[in-house]
Design an enzyme around this catalytic site. Structure first.
Site, mmCIF file in Angstrom:
data_model
loop_
_atom_site.group_PDB
_atom_site.id
_atom_site.type_symbol
_atom_site.label_atom_id
_atom_site.label_comp_id
_atom_site.label_asym_id
_atom_site.label_seq_id
_atom_site.Cartn_x
_atom_site.Cartn_y
_atom_site.Cartn_z
ATOM 1 N N GLU A 111 0.822 -1.224 0.000
ATOM 2 C CA GLU A 111 0.000 0.000 0.000
ATOM 3 C C GLU A 111 0.848 1.262 0.000
ATOM 4 O OE1 GLU A 111 -3.047 0.337 3.009
ATOM 5 O OE2 GLU A 111 -4.390 -0.975 1.906
ATOM 6 N N HIS A 170 8.183 -26.827 0.149
ATOM 7 C CA HIS A 170 7.427 -27.914 -0.482
ATOM 8 C C HIS A 170 6.256 -27.364 -1.277
ATOM 9 C CE1 HIS A 170 9.791 -30.697 1.945
ATOM 10 N NE2 HIS A 170 9.723 -29.745 2.860
ATOM 11 N N LYS A 196 -13.052 1.543 -2.081
ATOM 12 C CA LYS A 196 -13.972 1.807 -0.961
ATOM 13 C C LYS A 196 -15.171 2.608 -1.472
ATOM 14 C CE LYS A 196 -10.996 1.890 3.205
ATOM 15 N NZ LYS A 196 -10.511 2.651 4.361
HETATM 16 O O1 PA5 Z 1 -3.182 1.704 5.882
HETATM 17 C C1 PA5 Z 1 -4.345 2.083 5.831
HETATM 18 O O2 PA5 Z 1 -4.655 3.224 6.177
HETATM 19 C C2 PA5 Z 1 -5.450 1.149 5.388
HETATM 20 O O3 PA5 Z 1 -4.979 -0.076 5.006
HETATM 21 C C3 PA5 Z 1 -6.448 0.965 6.521
HETATM 22 O O4 PA5 Z 1 -5.799 0.411 7.639
HETATM 23 C C4 PA5 Z 1 -7.634 0.082 6.144
HETATM 24 O O5 PA5 Z 1 -8.181 0.473 4.926
HETATM 25 C C5 PA5 Z 1 -8.700 0.153 7.235
HETATM 26 O O6 PA5 Z 1 -9.074 1.482 7.408
HETATM 27 P P1 PA5 Z 1 -9.783 2.006 8.722
HETATM 28 O O7 PA5 Z 1 -8.866 1.827 9.870
HETATM 29 O O8 PA5 Z 1 -10.092 3.438 8.438
HETATM 30 O O9 PA5 Z 1 -11.036 1.192 8.896
#
Ligand code: PA5
Length: 474
Positions: free
Chosen positions: A298, A327, A441
């Site tokens: 990410e 394996h 989202k």
């Molecule tokens: O790194 C990030 O910000 C995202 O991966 C969030 O952790 C994930 O989308 C969950 O978001 P939230 O904590 O707002 O529910």
């Protein structure tokens, strides 16, 4: 080898070098050293931003007052609850899962409470109806603490799972009691969960503003579940702080986070190693490779450079587990496309040792196992894998921790976070934010009929309407 100066992780990167695997796939010292001026500039920038109150994730290891508060809270609620249910996804759950997998008994939930210490641990991350229903049937709702964790306070999966859980909880214990059994970890000011928590009077802890979800493991997001599972969270923070101290050294060859960022960046951009496999030789560390997978993907997987140019940057992170994936995956890693860097993780001494019983004398071929330790076998397999990969000219490096304890886990978290931030600088992308995730989202909100997303919904439905020659109906 990088000499150990404070923290205890060591890094052996001989097998990414041209001397070991040849110049086509291996890096030269000159190439690494050529990045040093850029790394020093970025180091100075990161520390200056930290001093100016930015890079807030950097400060998390110092929050021992929060750790004290959480330890006290965990003691208070551990008596009351038999089960702890974390409702959250992505950065709001992966760190907790990784920490508990690394540091708690592997079958902790099956132990009696007096041996376990604290409530059993359950997670609702995916909105998979089968898993959610089964989990709610498994926990004792009358003695369950429900911790809903979301930084934005509105993630569809988390809020849906929470609403389902809340309804079941209210049915089991009544509305008033249900309120007392909810703990909300969210932004101190904004978001729908914050609004709901204020309206309902839930107890809350903060997701620190200015920190991306995937860097919140050392905040209340990760520390609360860890403390409830009996993890020494002060040691977790101490390990992270030690790694950070070690990384005050801007010398690329001595700074483990910068070195790994440089190797992975060069391997991606100059040797077409578009994937990074993280392969610990310890079941306990598998969750850390999963947590890192999100962080690396990410943070660096970005369409635009910092200057707004299309670059489609990133390196695909893959999780693997030694020896199981010997394996399963190693055949591909050794003889398939030479497009990966493999990061092996070794453990100096496992927390338990098991001696292999002597085989019957009639089976002479098994005599080599006689009275050896299982940990010795597992660790030698790590060495053997590194050797086999090197023979096949596959770049690989090894991170070794002397033991798996809370301090080491804190080190891993900070190592990977700083590696990722330096990786962002080298790939020239903003490692913070996740615009690609936000697009999905928003599309989910639109498809579920959320107000304000009508235009996007029409666009999506028009795009998928009608027969297509590219769909085979059942
Ligand atoms: O790194 C990030 O910000 C995202 O991966 C969030 O952790 C994930 O989308 C969950 O978001 P939230 O904590 O707002 O529910």
């Amino acid at each position: 080898m990088v000499p150990n100066s404070g923290s205890r992780l060591s890094i052996d990167y001989r097998n990414v070098m041209a001397e070991a695997i040849g110049p086509e796939h291996g890096l030269t010292a000159a190439e690494i050293d050529a990045l040093a001026p850029k790394v020093t500039t970025e180091h100075d920038r990161i520390w200056a931003e930290h001093a100016a109150g930015e890079q807030k994730w950097f400060d998390l290891p110092d929050n021992t007052a929060l750790a004290d508060e959480i330890v006290a809270y965990a003691q208070e609620v551990s008596e009351t609850y038999d089960d702890y249910l974390l409702v959250g996804i992505g950065g709001s759950s992966l760190g907790a899962i990784a920490t508990i997998q690394a540091l708690a008994h592997p079958h902790r939930n099956l132990l009696p409470k007096e041996k376990r210490g604290g409530p059993r641990f359950f997670v609702l991350d995916n909105p998979d109806p089968e898993k959610v229903k089964a989990t709610l049937e498994t926990v004792d709702l009358s003695r369950t603490l429900v911790n809903v964790v979301t930084k934005s306070g509105q993630t569809a999966e988390t809020m849906a799972n929470f609403l389902v859980t809340l309804e079941a909880l209210e049915a089991a214990v009544g509305k008033d009691q249900a309120r007392k059994q909810v703990l909300a970890t969210t932004d101190p000011e904004s978001g729908l969960l914050r609004q709901l928590a204020d309206e309902e009077g839930y107890r809350t802890f903060q997701v620190p503003p200015g920190v991306d979800g995937r860097q919140t493991v050392l905040s209340a997001v990760g520390l609360i579940p860890a403390a409830l599972a009996g993890v020494d969270i002060h040691q977790l923070l101490a390990g992270a702080a030690a790694l950070r101290d070690r990384c005050k050294n801007p010398d690329l060859r001595q700074n483990p986070a910068y070195l790994l960022a440089a190797i992975d960046y060069l391997a991606t951009t100059t040797r077409a190693k578009s994937m990074l496999v993280t392969m610990p030789y310890a079941d306990a560390l598998y969750g850390i490779s999963d947590w890192f997978r999100q962080l690396w993907a990410e943070s660096l997987g970005k369409r635009l450079s910092t200057a707004g140019k299309e670059v489609f940057a990133g390196q695909t992170p893959i999780k693997a587990l030694g020896a199981i994936d010997q394996h399963s995956q190693i055949q591909l890693y050794t003889e398939g496309p030479n497009d990966k860097v493999i990061s092996l993780i070794r453990v100096g001494a496992y927390r338990d040792e098991v001696t292999i019983a002597a085989p019957p004398v009639s089976i002479e071929e098994l005599a080599y196992l006689k009275r050896a330790e299982l940990g010795q076998l597992l660790d030698r397999e790590a060495l053997a894998t590194a050797w086999a990969l090197t023979q096949a000219q596959r770049p690989n490096y090894t991170i070794t921790t002397p033991v798996i304890d809370a301090f080491a886990v804190g080190e891993f978290f900070f190592l990977y976070e700083l590696q990722t931030v330096m990786g962002g600088a080298l790939f020239d992308v903003n490692p913070f934010g996740q615009p690609g995730v936000e697009a999905g989202k928003n599309a989910t909100y639109a498809l579920m009929g959320r107000a304000g997303y009508e235009g996007l919904r029409d666009e999506l439905l028009t795009g998928s309407a009608g027969a297509s020659p590219y769909v085979i109906e059942a």
